[in-house]
Enzyme design. Structure first.
Site, PDB file in Angstrom:
ATOM      1  N   ASP A  16       0.761  -1.244   0.044  1.00  0.00           N
ATOM      2  CA  ASP A  16      -0.037  -0.039  -0.076  1.00  0.00           C
ATOM      3  C   ASP A  16       0.848   1.322  -0.068  1.00  0.00           C
ATOM      4  O   ASP A  16       1.460   1.512   0.957  1.00  0.00           O
ATOM      5  CB  ASP A  16      -0.855  -0.068   1.177  1.00  0.00           C
ATOM      6  CG  ASP A  16      -1.715   1.239   1.371  1.00  0.00           C
ATOM      7  OD1 ASP A  16      -2.063   1.954   0.340  1.00  0.00           O
ATOM      8  OD2 ASP A  16      -2.052   1.532   2.664  1.00  0.00           O
TER       9      ASP A  16
ATOM     10  N   ASP B  25      -2.065   5.844  -5.261  1.00  0.00           N
ATOM     11  CA  ASP B  25      -2.143   4.979  -4.173  1.00  0.00           C
ATOM     12  C   ASP B  25      -2.785   3.787  -4.715  1.00  0.00           C
ATOM     13  O   ASP B  25      -3.673   3.580  -4.961  1.00  0.00           O
ATOM     14  CB  ASP B  25      -3.216   5.922  -3.206  1.00  0.00           C
ATOM     15  CG  ASP B  25      -3.639   5.036  -1.949  1.00  0.00           C
ATOM     16  OD1 ASP B  25      -2.985   4.031  -1.676  1.00  0.00           O
ATOM     17  OD2 ASP B  25      -4.386   5.412  -1.212  1.00  0.00           O
TER      18      ASP B  25
END
Length: 391
Positions: free
Chosen positions: A96, A279
């Protein structure tokens, strides 16, 4: 503005000990699981998109509180395998770029969500060191309470020793109950990590495990398998043409300045420039509520009873590209990418709103919808992001 040049030193995987490739699997997201169980409406009402904070009980709250974008887990869809401890205990994690900490459930976790996930047993690891530091990670959809530990983390042939990571004692609510993954491995800047800890990527570099201070993502457009995250080098076979570079505008998230968002040559958002976060921990294209609502109207998407925006599936053949312009380079996102097909021939808009944002009012988050189209290099050595059309 000129087209960026390839980074000369990124010459691929010259040494198996100094560069590594970790396969990722595309899995069913929490959104899809909830949608299939007809529980999505209740979840969205209870957990609207927002920003949430991380806090550390052992330190001054003012210096230990950090803000991260939309860590609500709803759309995370790519998982990789890591192991922790000696002998290794395996976990499925999200790599992430929107957070910086590593955490997994522990055997001591009493929450129902932990019963359906792999849990770490410190007693079984001869290299594990438990600290007396408690941690609380607060997200938009729930929280994780636990403690900090240190152990060996392995993935893709890399052996990261004495890595700080969180072990959950509680995962209140239902925010992890429908998740296919066990935990999170954050790849954002150290300024987003728990105070006094070194994130995984920084430890890889510090311990001399990678030859280049870079990592990169290739997210497969269609197949469950074939996606990868690579550390320490770039495999040029995953993209076409040259990498175009944009400087990181704020070393917290992987954030850059975006010029505009347009359709048919007309600016429809980000007029005069705005900020965008790249992201991997978000699936959709997220922007300010009013602006996103305008885009939903432009593409003909209408809100359903669940709060999602439905759109005619045939629109993917007729609507124009929406173009994200970054550092003078156009990155088109075709309708086939910003319209996602669900069950029963139902289609959904891939745009959603960031509510209650602690970012600036004109900020965007470009998630997997964008990243599936563009191979992306995160260059910590030069604090820049490189993008090129994915193969």
């Amino acid at each position: 503005r000129t087209r960026g040049k390839p980074l000369p030193s990124l010459i691929g995987f010259s040494s198996p000990t100094l560069a590594s490739r970790i396969p990722l699997t595309r899995v069913k997201s929490m959104r899809e699981n909830l949608r299939e169980k007809d529980k999505l409406k209740d979840y969205l009402e209870s957990h609207p998109y927002n920003l949430a904070y991380k806090s550390d009980d052992s330190a001054d709250p003012d210096s230990a509180t950090h803000f991260v974008p939309m860590r609500n887990y709803l759309d995370l869809a790519y998982v990789g395998i890591i192991s922790i401890g000696t002998p290794p205990q395996e976990f499925k994690v999200i790599f992430d770029t929107g957070s910086s900490d590593l955490w997994v459930p522990s055997i001591y976790c009493s929450s129902p969500a932990c019963a359906t996930h792999n849990v770490f047993n410190p007693v079984r690891s001869s290299t594990c060191r438990i600290s007396d530091r408690s941690i609380h990670l607060q997200y938009g959809s729930g929280m994780m309470s636990g403690f900090l530990a240190y152990d060996t983390v392995r993935f893709g042939g890399l052996v990261d020793v004495a890595q700080a990571f969180g072990l959950s004692l509680q995962e209140p609510g239902r925010f992890m109950e429908y998740a296919v993954f066990d935990g999170i491995l954050g790849l954002a800047y150290p300024s987003l990590s728990l105070r006094g800890t070194i994130p995984v990527f920084d430890n890889l570099w510090k311990q001399g495990l990678i030859s280049q201070e870079v990592f990169a993502f290739y997210l497969n457009k269609k197949e469950e398998e074939g996606s990868v995250v690579m550390f320490g080098g770039v495999d040029h076979s995953y993209y076409n043409g040259d990498l175009n570079w944009a400087p990181v505008s704020k070393q917290l998230y992987w954030q850059l300045s975006m010029d505009s968002i347009s359709m048919n040559g007309e600016v429809i958002a980000c007029n005069g420039g705005c900020q965008a976060i790249i992201d991997t921990g978000t699936s959709l294209l997220i922007g300010p509520p009013d602006v996103v609502l305008d885009i939903q109207k432009i593409i003909g998407a209408n809100q359903s009873h669940s709060g999602e925006y439905l759109i005619d599936c045939d629109a993917s053949n007729t609507l124009s590209d929406i173009v994200f312009t970054i550092n003078g380079i156009d990155y088109p996102v075709p309708a086939s990418a910003y319209i996602q097909e669900g069950p029963d021939s139902t289609c959904f808009s891939s745009f959603d709103s960031l509510r209650g944002s602690l970012l600036t009012a004109d900020s965007w988050i470009l998630g997997d919808v964008f990243l599936r189209l563009y191979f992306t290099v995160f260059d910590r050595a030069n604090n820049r992001i490189g993008m090129a059309p994915a193969v």
